[in-house]
Design a protein around this motif. Structure first.
Motif, PDB file in Angstrom:
ATOM      1  N   MET A   1       0.857  -1.171   0.000  1.00 31.09           N
ATOM      2  CA  MET A   1       0.000   0.000   0.000  1.00 31.09           C
ATOM      3  C   MET A   1       0.896   1.225   0.000  1.00 31.09           C
ATOM      4  N   ASP A   2       0.452   2.269  -0.665  1.00 29.64           N
ATOM      5  CA  ASP A   2       1.205   3.517  -0.620  1.00 29.64           C
ATOM      6  C   ASP A   2       0.281   4.671  -0.245  1.00 29.64           C
ATOM      7  N   GLY A  30       7.403  10.801   5.764  1.00 29.58           N
ATOM      8  CA  GLY A  30       6.706  10.012   4.748  1.00 29.58           C
ATOM      9  C   GLY A  30       6.036   8.758   5.254  1.00 29.58           C
ATOM     10  N   GLN A  31       5.845   8.657   6.572  1.00 28.73           N
ATOM     11  CA  GLN A  31       5.159   7.497   7.127  1.00 28.73           C
ATOM     12  C   GLN A  31       3.704   7.826   7.443  1.00 28.73           C
ATOM     13  N   ALA A  32       2.895   6.779   7.544  1.00 33.14           N
ATOM     14  CA  ALA A  32       1.476   6.942   7.867  1.00 33.14           C
ATOM     15  C   ALA A  32       1.315   7.211   9.358  1.00 33.14           C
ATOM     16  N   PHE A  46       3.682   4.465  10.963  1.00 33.06           N
ATOM     17  CA  PHE A  46       3.946   3.157  10.373  1.00 33.06           C
ATOM     18  C   PHE A  46       4.334   3.342   8.913  1.00 33.06           C
ATOM     19  N   SER A  47       5.110   2.415   8.409  1.00 36.12           N
ATOM     20  CA  SER A  47       5.396   2.374   6.986  1.00 36.12           C
ATOM     21  C   SER A  47       4.094   2.071   6.255  1.00 36.12           C
ATOM     22  N   GLU A  52      -2.707  -2.295   5.814  1.00 34.57           N
ATOM     23  CA  GLU A  52      -3.729  -2.737   4.861  1.00 34.57           C
ATOM     24  C   GLU A  52      -5.040  -2.114   5.286  1.00 34.57           C
ATOM     25  N   LYS A  53      -5.956  -1.951   4.348  1.00 35.29           N
ATOM     26  CA  LYS A  53      -7.281  -1.421   4.692  1.00 35.29           C
ATOM     27  C   LYS A  53      -7.973  -2.420   5.610  1.00 35.29           C
ATOM     28  N   TYR A  54      -8.660  -1.900   6.611  1.00 32.76           N
ATOM     29  CA  TYR A  54      -9.349  -2.736   7.586  1.00 32.76           C
ATOM     30  C   TYR A  54     -10.626  -3.302   6.975  1.00 32.76           C
TER      31      TYR A  54
END
Length: 66
Positions: A1-2, A30-32, A46-47, A52-54
């Motif tokens: 995921m980006d 640049g991390q979430a 987090f990277s 992933e989408k829940y």
């Protein structure tokens, strides 16, 4: 995921498990940035590749009429 696959407010989780989290933005590195609740509000980065989408768990039973 980006980064382009997420919108602020999307529900995500870490690929290895853990709580449902909310994506709230991108850090200067640049991390979430994600938030969740565990006996109070939590926040961490987090990277994007680790997220992933829940998706809610699917029911493991079925209702049928005899």
């Amino acid at each position: 995921m980006d980064e382009t696959e997420l919108k602020i407010g999307d529900a995500v989780r870490h690929k290895t498990g853990g709580p449902k989290m909310v994506f709230v933005g991108t850090s200067q590195t640049g991390q979430a940035i994600c938030e969740w609740f565990d006996r109070g509000p939590q926040q961490d980065t987090f990277s994007f590749a680790a997220l992933e989408k829940y998706e809610p768990p699917k029911a493991s039973f079925s209702l049928s009429r005899a």
